[in-house]
Design an enzyme around this catalytic site. Structure first.
Site, short mmCIF file in Angstrom:
data_model
loop_
_atom_site.label_atom_id
_atom_site.label_comp_id
_atom_site.label_asym_id
_atom_site.label_seq_id
_atom_site.Cartn_x
_atom_site.Cartn_y
_atom_site.Cartn_z
N HIS A 159 8.98 -2.68 2.24
CA HIS A 159 8.64 -3.76 1.31
C HIS A 159 8.66 -5.14 1.98
O HIS A 159 8.14 -6.10 1.42
CB HIS A 159 9.57 -3.73 0.09
CG HIS A 159 10.98 -4.15 0.37
ND1 HIS A 159 11.99 -3.25 0.64
CD2 HIS A 159 11.57 -5.38 0.42
CE1 HIS A 159 13.13 -3.89 0.83
NE2 HIS A 159 12.90 -5.19 0.70
N ASP A 189 11.18 3.56 2.50
CA ASP A 189 11.25 2.09 2.60
C ASP A 189 11.52 1.66 4.04
O ASP A 189 12.32 0.76 4.30
CB ASP A 189 12.32 1.53 1.66
CG ASP A 189 12.21 0.02 1.49
OD1 ASP A 189 11.08 -0.51 1.62
OD2 ASP A 189 13.24 -0.63 1.25
N SER A 273 17.15 -7.60 3.68
CA SER A 273 16.42 -6.34 3.78
C SER A 273 15.84 -6.16 5.17
O SER A 273 15.19 -7.05 5.71
CB SER A 273 15.29 -6.29 2.75
OG SER A 273 15.80 -6.18 1.44
#
Length: 429
Positions: A159, A189, A273
């Site tokens: 993402h 992911d 992230s």
């Protein structure tokens, strides 16, 4: 005779004069005479006593001055004394330079230069000029894990790079490098990008997430809230080693997958992230992926275990994608189908309340070749009960390989059937 008479006359005058004093005057006169006699005796004595007394006084005074002057020197009103006093008052605040080294600081130093920032540049339309332009759409973190000749490879999250027209990597020293997307995988992911290895100084070392224990200290490194907080370090412990977190991959409000993650109370915020989760030895044990952001939730962060990451990034390097077995069908959870349609359209027995409805079948796919039809309800695969789409995907992606033969059980118009199919290669179910 005359002389005798004259002396006698003087004595008589003195006696008369004395006799003329009052008693008080007579007493004072006698005291004065006695004082004069004492003084005359002292004056007639040796003058050596006076000399010795004076000499002793001089010596004693000199000794006192010699002893007292050094101790009084700091109190003398001189310019030197004033300067000394000022210097003393100015140096009353002292500072000690103590360099503290701990296991945490050592671990951070060993890997921090391998943690980078990743900027996602996307194409946006210019309202005034009616032209497309490239602008920053978001940023995250990444970890350099490999150098191969003139290329360095960076792990990050899917993402973080999703929808990017251009990618830019910011190194620990602030230098920016153009990056190229090597491959990405929405289901885990994860993504891999590459940059020039010319300015890369540090590469992260992989650990083993299988040996992590609850309560073990871990450190998260990343760029929370953007590159302004580049290289931020937070510490915590492993709160759980075997957690499953449901995720909505296509933002349709339906959970599509359950990601196997490590749970930690180390602070992980947007921008973290793709960053590193390391153990106290400085080994990479996870890739930070998400945070539950609710007012009632504190200290709940998640990281993809490195043992899950390694085979994925190896395949992304090789193929640019993760090739998985596929059935060639569309899925819909039975619990999302209204009761009326369950009874009238699907004609399911009352005891069947969970399963997966086949919403479509791709022609020529494994399911199509096996005879699977639209509106079949899958309740079992390979002997394992299937209650929803997540169960089906996890069995398909984690328990099978391309080319495997599996048996599925479906309800069709209320009748339970068994079908055999051979899995093919694909990127969807």
């Amino acid at each position: 005779m005359s002389n005798y008479n004259e002396d006698e006359h003087k004595q008589q005058e003195q006696n008369e004069s004395v006799n003329s004093y009052s008693p008080l005057q007579e007493r004072l006169r006698r005291e004065q005479e006695e004082e004069n006699k004492r003084r005359s005796k002292k004056g007639s004595g040796s003058k050596a006593g006076y000399f010795l007394s004076g000499l002793a006084g001089v010596i004693i005074g000199a000794l006192l001055i010699w002893l007292l002057v050094p101790s009084m020197s700091n109190q003398l009103p001189s310019s030197n004394h004033s300067t000394s006093t000022n210097n003393d008052s100015e140096s009353t605040i002292t500072q000690t330079a103590t360099e503290v080294t701990t296991d945490i600081t050592t671990a951070v130093e060993s890997v921090s230069d391998a943690v980078v920032g990743i900027t996602n540049m996307q194409e946006v339309s210019d309202f005034w000029n009616q032209q497309a332009a490239t602008a920053e759409a978001g940023s995250g973190s990444g970890v350099i894990y490999k150098v191969d000749n003139d290329l360095a490879y960076v792990i990050t999250n899917y993402h973080v790079v999703e929808g990017a027209k251009q990618l830019e990597v910011t190194l620990a020293d602030g230098q920016k490098e153009e990056a190229k997307l090597v491959g990405s995988d929405i289901w885990t992911d994860l993504a891999v990008v590459s940059i020039s290895s010319e300015k890369v100084k540090t590469v992260a070392k992989f650990g083993d997430s299988e040996v992590l224990k609850q309560g073990e200290s871990v450190i998260a490194i990343g760029n929370p809230l953007g590159l302004d907080f580049y290289g931020s370090v937070t510490t915590g412990v492993i709160s759980g080693t075997d957690r499953s977190v449901p995720v909505d991959l296509n933002a349709d409000g339906t959970e599509d997958w359950e990601t196997e993650v490590l749970q930690t109370d180390a602070a992980i915020n947007p921008g973290n992230s793709g960053g590193a989760l390391i153990n106290i030895a400085g080994e990479l044990v996870g890739i930070n992926s998400m945070k539950i952001a609710q007012d009632t939730v504190e200290g709940l962060g998640f990281s993809i275990p490195i043992n899950t990451v390694i085979p994925i990034i190896e395949e992304l390097e090789k193929n640019g994608e993760v090739k998985r077995p596929t059935m060639g069908i569309g899925l819909l959870d039975l619990t999302d189908v209204p009761a009326f349609y369950q009874q009238q359209q699907l004609r399911l027995p009352e005891e069947v309340t969970t399963g997966v409805v086949v919403s479509e079948v791709v022609e020529g796919s494994a399911a199509g070749n096996a005879g699977v039809e639209q509106y079949d309800v899958i309740v079992e695969m390979g002997g394992q009960k299937v209650e929803n789409a997540i169960d089906l995907r996890q069995y398909l992606y984690n328990e099978t390989d391309i080319g495997d033969n599996i048996t599925i059980k479906v309800y069709r118009q209320g009748e339970l059937m068994e079908l055999n199919l051979t899995l093919t290669e694909g990127t969807s179910v």
